[in-house]
Design a protein around this motif. Structure first.
Motif, PDB file in Angstrom:
ATOM      1  N   ARG B  85       0.875  -1.170   0.000  1.00 50.34           N
ATOM      2  CA  ARG B  85       0.000   0.000   0.000  1.00 50.34           C
ATOM      3  C   ARG B  85       0.916   1.224   0.000  1.00 50.34           C
ATOM      4  NH1 ARG B  85       1.136   1.822   4.920  1.00 50.34           N
ATOM      5  NH2 ARG B  85       1.317   0.352   6.651  1.00 50.34           N
ATOM      6  N   ASP B 178      -6.214  -6.581   4.609  1.00 50.11           N
ATOM      7  CA  ASP B 178      -6.445  -5.131   4.640  1.00 50.11           C
ATOM      8  C   ASP B 178      -6.953  -4.653   3.285  1.00 50.11           C
ATOM      9  OD1 ASP B 178      -5.544  -5.088   7.184  1.00 50.11           O
ATOM     10  OD2 ASP B 178      -3.547  -4.282   6.717  1.00 50.11           O
ATOM     11  N   GLU B 182     -10.536  -3.018   2.212  1.00 50.14           N
ATOM     12  CA  GLU B 182     -10.609  -1.685   1.621  1.00 50.14           C
ATOM     13  C   GLU B 182     -11.296  -1.719   0.248  1.00 50.14           C
ATOM     14  OE1 GLU B 182      -6.762   0.235   1.440  1.00 50.14           O
ATOM     15  OE2 GLU B 182      -7.517   1.439  -0.226  1.00 50.14           O
ATOM     16  N   GLU B 186     -15.348  -2.058   2.086  1.00 46.49           N
ATOM     17  CA  GLU B 186     -15.617  -0.637   2.272  1.00 46.49           C
ATOM     18  C   GLU B 186     -16.445  -0.088   1.113  1.00 46.49           C
ATOM     19  OE1 GLU B 186     -12.167   1.761   2.960  1.00 46.49           O
ATOM     20  OE2 GLU B 186     -13.337   3.601   3.119  1.00 46.49           O
ATOM     21  N   LYS B 207     -16.754   2.339  10.114  1.00 50.73           N
ATOM     22  CA  LYS B 207     -15.511   1.619   9.869  1.00 50.73           C
ATOM     23  C   LYS B 207     -15.577   0.231  10.511  1.00 50.73           C
ATOM     24  CE  LYS B 207     -10.682   2.047   9.534  1.00 50.73           C
ATOM     25  NZ  LYS B 207      -9.538   1.897  10.310  1.00 50.73           N
ATOM     26  N   ALA B 211     -15.311  -3.299   8.493  1.00 49.34           N
ATOM     27  CA  ALA B 211     -14.041  -3.998   8.692  1.00 49.34           C
ATOM     28  C   ALA B 211     -14.199  -5.276   9.510  1.00 49.34           C
ATOM     29  CB  ALA B 211     -13.039  -3.068   9.366  1.00 49.34           C
ATOM     30  N   ARG B 279      -4.765  -3.837  -6.336  1.00 46.69           N
ATOM     31  CA  ARG B 279      -4.110  -2.773  -5.569  1.00 46.69           C
ATOM     32  C   ARG B 279      -2.734  -2.508  -6.141  1.00 46.69           C
ATOM     33  NH1 ARG B 279      -2.105  -6.311  -0.354  1.00 46.69           N
ATOM     34  NH2 ARG B 279      -1.939  -8.239  -1.519  1.00 46.69           N
TER      35      ARG B 279
END
Lengths: 424, 344
Positions: B85, B178, B182, B186, B207, B211, B279
């Protein structure tokens, strides 16, 4: 409790009852023996399953596919060190019908990207090869290796094939001509790590493990034995020694990753030693070994009969002479067994080494304990995590190497014990 | 006492080897295990040229990598770090506090996160909203959040197969998890009006809602080892797994990728940015170490060369999804010019 007197009991129980009682006791004994035997067989069964899975998975990794190609050592590519180019032209010459760029890329992918090292080695050994054409066995790529070993499909047109139909066709043609062969995988045993499975070897990790364990032995054996002797033979029995004893026993149960953190804080951050070095790894592993050695050492010292100490003291030996000349030699086999057990434990550790940077990709073979290096269990861990299919069998092969190493250490322990053991 | 002795011995050893840590002629890299296969491949090629030693690459995880990277300047600290990231503002601040001022950012390419199943299973086509309903701990129903009631896929949508929801995925410590949260959870959460309202009123609760992954057996934490998930999927055709694209690529004979939002996880779809769950991957370098540790500039040049990260480069063979041509060119110029990162 007059009932407990023998005469009262005999009067109380008829003899028939006593026979039944004896039978029951024998039955209980038989049951206990059967359960014990069952437990041993269960353990052996699991061991057999474990070994079978590892060996059946890993055995094929000791063979590697090679492809024979007629390579022309033309002066131009030798001067430019473009051995890859020489290999490619040899392949294109073998399949002259292949002309488009994409097809040629596929053709070249049959051989490993590291196949050129063989040519380099041949030329250094014999510079007169320049200008000649020689048949050379070159390392095949991991996908070809997997296909030849039957780990991936060779069915043309099957979905999800790693090799294209064209590549499978060429491979079949090469095989029919007798130019594909499985040979003993010397690369696996002699080179360092690589991202290409067919070029990856264990030697770097083996050397790293040896360096680490030698450091561990040098540090932990004298310290551990000295501590055990002092605590057992000289230390006064008071609250302080009791406290130390409890702490040593507790240390033996501390998770090893904690020792890694300790190593990071003291050896790397405070003393500024190099990261990833077997020196630091050995020191951390020595900390892990120490409690085992001390505890085993004290048990071995305790097992020496007090009569030997008393006889030596009675003949006028000092306490140091008693320990050095009589007690320690007699306790040595036990101490050595404990040491080897501790070292075997240390050999399999990865968690503490993560903290000090030994879980790393390291290609170069370490030349000294200060060079960055991995160890065998770390190599197993890193390979197990790699996506390439060919690493699956190599992971098992690495585990076999680790087990062999362990077996050798245990054998050494048994031999040492046999040599020095004394009975009384 | 034994510990004290060990420390004393260690001190002696350091005196004996003093200075060994000072001179370093080898690049040191730490960081993400997702970027590790690519950085190591470049390191190996770089080492083969023979001019420099092969860099040492540690696999410490993205967060752990930044911690080591930002600890300071000098040969005791790593030169580069891998990250799955972008660097966070707080990490840049930590770096700055420790004297790591100029950081060179390099975007390496993309990694797809796939939902895959055995080839024996029925092909699946889900939307991210459906994945949310299948995996969240609490789902919106009738205007409020209720504990996830779904146990089979067809309860969410009759078009989905009538089989138990069983997804094997990474544990919370993983960067892949993660990214999945995301990119899937999300985004999907915002498509539900209840959760959208929650976001406006209570950001923290929102959140927490997206999550939190269910813990009642629908989602199985299968450990960090993706090969293990591959083996489990092969043995159990009813289960799905979440992992990186390179593992699907290597096991394409056993596994099939499920379509997400109507797009299958193929090399081309991810490269074109059509597949939604992908990503960017990064490598960060310390500008202050360039010139101090030999080879950093050359290593970055190798990484940004077409034969490495290009469309047909060796990193693509390892499963990296390259950036589009223009983007690659732009990043190569930026990295080779050692342009320092500026945080907004």
């Amino acid at each position: 409790m007059t009932d407990n007197s023998p005469t009262a009991a005999a009067a109380h129980r008829p003899s028939l009852d006593a026979a039944a009682h004896v039978r029951r006791r024998y039955a209980a004994e038989r049951r206990f023996k059967a359960i014990g035997l069952g437990a041993i067989f269960l353990a052996l069964g699991f061991l057999a399953i474990l070994l079978w899975t590892i060996v059946s998975n890993g055995l094929s990794a000791f063979m590697q596919t090679y492809i024979r190609v007629d390579v022309r050592f033309d002066a131009e590519s030798v001067a430019g060190e473009d051995y890859q180019g020489a290999i490619k032209s040899a392949l294109y010459a073998r399949f002259p019908a292949v002309e488009s760029r994409g097809e040629r890329r596929e053709l070249a992918a049959l051989l490993s990207s590291g196949a050129d090292t063989a040519l380099r080695r041949m030329l250094t050994a014999d510079p007169s090869l320049v200008g000649t054409t020689k048949p050379v066995w070159l390392v095949a790529s991991d996908d070809v290796d997997m296909a030849i070993k039957g780990h991936i499909s060779r069915q043309p047109g099957a979905s999800g094939n790693r090799l294209t139909d064209r590549q499978l066709g060429w491979l079949g043609e090469l095989e029919a001509a007798g130019t594909v062969e499985k040979r003993f995988n010397t690369i696996l045993l002699s080179s360092g790590d690589s991202r290409e499975p067919e070029l990856a070897g264990l030697w770097g990790a083996v050397v790293g493990s040896v360096f680490s364990l030698v450091i561990t032995l040098i540090v932990s054996f004298p310290l551990g034995v000295a501590t055990a002797v002092y605590l057992e033979e000289f230390a006064p029995k008071n609250r302080w020694t009791a406290l130390i004893e409890v702490n040593i026993n507790n240390l033996a149960a501390v998770p090893s990753v904690v020792f890694g953190l300790l190593g990071l804080a003291i050896f790397l951050n405070f003393l500024g030693m190099p990261r990833s070095a077997p020196l630091v790894g050995g020191l951390v592993l020595a900390l892990i070994c120490l409690p085992t050695i001390i505890i085993a050492g004290r048990a071995a010292l305790k097992a020496v009969p007090p009569s030997i100490r008393e006889a030596a003291l009675g003949l006028g030996a000092s306490r140091l002479q008693v320990v050095n000349d009589h007690v320690l030699p007699l306790a040595m086999p036990g101490i050595m067994t404990g040491t080897i057990l501790g070292m075997a434990h240390a050999l399999g550790e990865t968690a503490p080494l993560l903290m000090i940077g030994m879980v790393a990709f390291i290609v170069d073979i370490p030349a000294s304990p200060l060079d960055p290096s991995a160890v065998l269990p770390v190599q197993v861990y890193l390979w197990a995590d790699s996506p390439e299919r060919a690493f699956v069998e190599r992971t098992s092969a690495a585990i076999m190497a680790l087990l062999l190493f362990l077996g050798a250490m245990n054998l050494a322990a048994i031999l040492l014990r046999k040599k020095f053991e004394r009975r009384w | 006492m034994s510990k004290k002795l060990a420390v004393a011995a260690a001190a002696l050893a350091t005196v004996a080897f003093a200075g060994a840590a000072q001179a370093r002629d080898q690049i040191r890299i730490v960081g993400s295990s997702t970027v590790y296969p690519f950085t190591t491949a470049v390191a190996e090629q770089f080492g083969k040229t023979g001019k420099f030693k092969t860099p040492v690459v540690e696999s410490t995880g993205t967060g752990g990598g930044f911690k080591l990277f930002c600890a300071g300047i000098g040969p005791d600290h790593p030169d580069l770090t891998n990250a799955s990231r972008a660097i966070k503002k707080s990490e840049v601040e930590t770096c700055g506090k420790n004297g790591v001022a100029d950081i060179v950012e390099m975007k390496v390419g993309y990694d797809g996160i796939v939902l895959a199943a055995s080839k024996k299973a029925k092909h699946m086509d889900v939307t991210r909203a459906q994945l949310f309903l299948a995996l969240a701990k609490e789902v919106p129903q009738g205007g409020k959040l209720v504990p996830n009631p779904y146990t089979a896929w067809n309860q969410i949508d009759p078009k989905l197969p009538a089989q138990k929801i069983e997804v094997l995925g990474p544990p919370p410590t993983s960067g892949t998890r993660d990214a999945f949260i995301e990119l899937v959870m999300e985004v999907a959460a915002e498509s539900f009006p209840e959760l959208k309202d929650l976001k406006k009123t209570d950001e923290k609760a929102f959140k927490k809602a997206y999550a939190s992954i269910r813990e009642d057996g629908g989602y199985v934490e299968a450990g960090e080892n993706d090969n293990l998930i591959v083996q489990k999927l092969d043995a159990n055709p009813n289960a799905f797994g979440i992992f990186g694209y390179s593992f699907l690529d290597q096991n394409a004979d056993k596994l099939q990728g499920s379509m997400v939002d109507g797009v299958a996880p193929t090399f081309d779809a991810i490269a074109a940015g059509k597949y939604p769950v992908s990503r960017p991957l990064f490598v960060y370098a310390k500008k202050a170490h360039v010139g101090q540790i030999p080879g950093i500039k050359e290593y970055l040049a190798e990484y940004t060369s077409e034969k490495a990260w290009g469309k047909t480069g060796y990193l693509a063979d390892k499963g990296l999804i390259p950036m589009p041509d223009a983007e690659r060119k732009e990043w190569a110029a930026r990295v080779n010019g050692l342009e320092a990162l500026k945080m907004q």
